[in-house]
Design an enzyme around this catalytic site. Sequence first.
Site, PDB file in Angstrom:
ATOM      1  N   HIS A 137      -0.824  -4.455   9.554  1.00 52.09           N
ATOM      2  CA  HIS A 137      -1.193  -3.171   9.392  1.00 52.09           C
ATOM      3  C   HIS A 137      -2.466  -2.903  10.094  1.00 52.09           C
ATOM      4  CE1 HIS A 137      -1.865  -4.463   5.488  1.00 52.09           C
ATOM      5  NE2 HIS A 137      -2.976  -3.598   5.464  1.00 52.09           N
ATOM      6  N   HIS A 150       0.816  -1.257   0.043  1.00 57.71           N
ATOM      7  CA  HIS A 150      -0.051   0.156   0.040  1.00 57.71           C
ATOM      8  C   HIS A 150       0.812   1.186   0.184  1.00 57.71           C
ATOM      9  CE1 HIS A 150      -3.609  -2.292   0.815  1.00 57.71           C
ATOM     10  NE2 HIS A 150      -3.316  -2.589   2.091  1.00 57.71           N
ATOM     11  N   CYS A 207      -5.134   5.394  -0.457  1.00 60.02           N
ATOM     12  CA  CYS A 207      -4.454   4.408  -0.207  1.00 60.02           C
ATOM     13  C   CYS A 207      -4.569   3.721  -1.522  1.00 60.02           C
ATOM     14  CB  CYS A 207      -5.076   3.253   0.879  1.00 60.02           C
ATOM     15  SG  CYS A 207      -4.076   1.982   0.808  1.00 60.02           S
TER      16      CYS A 207
HETATM   17 MN    MN Z   1      -4.119  -3.861   3.626  1.00 58.43          MN
END
Ligand code: MN
Length: 148
Positions: free
Chosen positions: A102, A68, A116
């Site tokens: 995360h 990401h 994102c």
């Molecule tokens: Mn993710």
Amino acid sequence: MISRSIRARGGLRWAHVPVLAYKEEGSHFKNITRQILFDAAQRFASQLRYFEIGPGGYSTLERHRHVHGVLVLYGQGRALVGDQVISLKPMDALYIPPLTWHQFQPDRGKRLGFLCMANCDRDRPERPHPKALRKIAKSKRCAGFIKV
Ligand code: MN
């Protein structure tokens, strides 16, 4: 062609871009919306999504092979990335490497909005099994942060 940003309910929205549920299913996240700004429909190989987490909300604690690229646009909060808890404010750019646990949360009483970027073609996220969870929670800071 253009979709202007709008301030709405304390956060950000883009005109003519539908506000979606964060994920299709599950209860391992709370108070989070998703807007897809760019994706394969416009011939991109990546998707650029805007997520906004409201007060008391959180994203899924997960990991996956895809990466990401995160750019914070609104509010303030924190992210767990691996064994670190990182404070976030607008214009902070954060990279989430492959197979790294995360999770995102706004600070108390705040919202957290961020872009994102992720490849359109990506593997499904994995959630932590009890053993992995114990490992993540080894550090007190991480243990106090994560929500599952
Ligand atoms: Mn993710």
